[in-house]
Write an enzyme that holds these catalytic residues in place. Structure first.
Site, PDB file in Angstrom:
ATOM      1  N   GLN A 137       4.328   7.522  -0.003  1.00  0.00           N
ATOM      2  CA  GLN A 137       4.128   8.860  -0.565  1.00  0.00           C
ATOM      3  C   GLN A 137       3.665   8.763  -2.016  1.00  0.00           C
ATOM      4  O   GLN A 137       4.282   8.085  -2.825  1.00  0.00           O
ATOM      5  CB  GLN A 137       5.428   9.668  -0.484  1.00  0.00           C
ATOM      6  CG  GLN A 137       5.325  11.089  -0.995  1.00  0.00           C
ATOM      7  CD  GLN A 137       4.379  11.934  -0.151  1.00  0.00           C
ATOM      8  OE1 GLN A 137       4.378  11.865   1.068  1.00  0.00           O
ATOM      9  NE2 GLN A 137       3.565  12.746  -0.818  1.00  0.00           N
ATOM     10  N   LYS A 141       7.022  15.770   6.961  1.00  0.00           N
ATOM     11  CA  LYS A 141       6.424  14.741   7.817  1.00  0.00           C
ATOM     12  C   LYS A 141       7.439  14.222   8.834  1.00  0.00           C
ATOM     13  O   LYS A 141       7.099  13.984  10.005  1.00  0.00           O
ATOM     14  CB  LYS A 141       5.876  13.599   6.952  1.00  0.00           C
ATOM     15  CG  LYS A 141       4.637  14.004   6.155  1.00  0.00           C
ATOM     16  CD  LYS A 141       4.267  12.996   5.078  1.00  0.00           C
ATOM     17  CE  LYS A 141       3.072  13.495   4.265  1.00  0.00           C
ATOM     18  NZ  LYS A 141       2.733  12.623   3.128  1.00  0.00           N
ATOM     19  N   ASP A 178      -2.520   6.793   6.526  1.00  0.00           N
ATOM     20  CA  ASP A 178      -3.061   7.765   5.567  1.00  0.00           C
ATOM     21  C   ASP A 178      -4.586   7.648   5.473  1.00  0.00           C
ATOM     22  O   ASP A 178      -5.251   8.542   4.962  1.00  0.00           O
ATOM     23  CB  ASP A 178      -2.449   7.544   4.176  1.00  0.00           C
ATOM     24  CG  ASP A 178      -1.366   8.567   3.851  1.00  0.00           C
ATOM     25  OD1 ASP A 178      -1.407   9.676   4.421  1.00  0.00           O
ATOM     26  OD2 ASP A 178      -0.480   8.253   3.040  1.00  0.00           O
TER      27      ASP A 178
END
Length: 292
Positions: free
Chosen positions: A101, A57, A124
Site C-alpha cells: 500500500q 480491499k 497492482d
C-alpha cells in the site's frame, strides 16, 4: 443539440457485476486446485486513508472468496526488513499476488520496493516489467486504475478506434499506463502534465478526457467538448466531508455524453481489477491457461 445531462458511468454497479462473476470463478478454482487465490497486503505506518483502502480491499477479497494475508508494519520499519518480507512472500506458494500500500514512509524508496515484488505477483501492475509488457502490446498484469477505466469505457458501447484522448496527469500509477491502455485500444493519445501549455486547448478537442492530476477542479466543465466521455480519477475531501474530483462535475455533465461520478466511478473499479489481477496471477501460478 446540447445534452442536458450526461449518462453516468456507474463504477459501483459495474464492480458489483464483476464481483458476482469472480465469486463463481473462485469457487471453480477452489474445486479444481484445492485452494483459493491468495493476496498478501502490506501496509507500513499509520496513515488513516491507507488503512481505509486496505480494509476495503480485504472486504472485497472476502466477498469473492480470495484469501487475504495482512501484514501491518510499524512506521519505523526499515527498508531492509520490508524487502526481506517481500522476498519471503515471493517464495510463498500460497501467495499469488502481493500488494504494497502506497504511500510508504519517506525513509523507504517506493520505486525500489515495488521492483522487488516478483513481476508475476505484482497485482497492482506497477512493476516495470508489467508496464513494459503493456507498452509492447503484450499485456500481463495491468495497472488497476487504468484497467478499470478501460472497463468503464467499454460500457459506453462507443468505438474508441480513432478517437482523441487527453490524459491530464502523467503519474506512473495512472497517467502513463492509461496512455498505453488507450493506445492499445486504437486511440490517439495526448498526455498533459505540469509543463503543458494551454491545457484548456488540449482538453477542448478531446473525445475522451481522463483527469488524473490530483488537483481539485483543475478541469473546468466549460472545457469539455460536446458529447465527450469524461473519466475523473481524482478524489478530494471537502471541508463539509463530501468528495469531489479533478473535474467540475456539475458543468461538465451538461456537455459530456458520459461521465464518472466522484465517488462511485473509478474507485470501485480499481479494487475490482485488483481482484481480477489476483485471479489471473493464480491461474499463471498453477499453470491454468483456461479463461473464466
Amino acid at each position: 443539440m446540447p445534452n442536458p445531462t450526461a449518462k453516468i458511468l456507474d463504477g459501483k454497479a459495474l464492480a458489483a457485476q464483476f464481483k458476482e462473476d469472480m465469486q463463481q470463478e473462485v469457487q471453480h478454482l477452489v474445486a479444481s486446485y484445492g485452494r483459493a487465490p491468495g493476496l498478501a497486503v502490506i501496509i507500513v505506518g499509520d496513515d488513516p486513508a491507507s488503512h481505509v483502502y486496505v480494509k476495503n480491499k480485504k472486504i472485497a477479497c472476502e466477498k469473492v472468496g480470495i484469501k487475504s494475508f495482512s501484514h501491518e508494519l510499524a512506521h519505523t520499519t526499515t527498508q531492509e526488513h520490508l524487502l526481506g518480507l517481500l522476498a519471503e512472500l515471493n517464495r510463498n506458494p500460497k501467495v499469488d499476488g502481493i500488494l504494497v500500500q502506497l504511500p510508504l514512509p519517506a525513509h523507504i524508496d517506493a520505486d525500489y520496493v515495488l521492483k522487488a515484488i516478483a513481476s508475476h505477483k505484482d497485482v497492482d501492475g506497477f512493476h516495470p516489467y508489467n508496464v513494459g509488457c503493456l507498452a509492447v502490446r503484450q499485456p500481463e498484469l495491468r495497472s488497476c486504475t487504468p484497467y478499470g477505466c478501460m472497463k468503464l469505457l467499454e460500457t459506453t458501447g462507443v468505438d474508441l478506434h480513432g478517437k482523441e484522448a487527453v490524459i491530464v496527469g502523467a503519474s506512473n500509477i495512472v497517467g502513463r499506463p492509461m496512455a498505453l491502455e488507450l493506445l492499445l485500444a486504437g486511440v490517439t493519445v495526448t498526455i498533459a502534465h505540469r509543463f503543458t501549455e494551454n491545457l484548456q486547448a488540449h482538453v477542448e478537442r478531446a473525445d475522451i478526457v481522463v483527469a488524473a492530476a490530483g488537483k481539485q477542479g483543475l478541469v473546468q466543465g466549460s472545457w469539455i467538448k460536446q458529447g465527450a466521455i469524461v473519466i475523473d480519477v481524482g478524489i478530494h475531501r471537502l471541508e463539509d466531508g463530501t468528495l469531489t474530483g479533478d473535474v467540475d462535475f456539475a458543468e461538465a455533465s451538461k456537455r459530456a455524453a458520459w461521465i464518472t461520478p466522484v465517488p462511485g466511478g473509478v474507485g470501485p473499479m480499481t479494487i475490482t481489477m485488483l481482484l481480477a489481477n489476483t485471479i489471473q496471477a493464480f491461474r499463471t501460478h498453477v499453470g491454468d491457461e483456461s479463461t473464466a
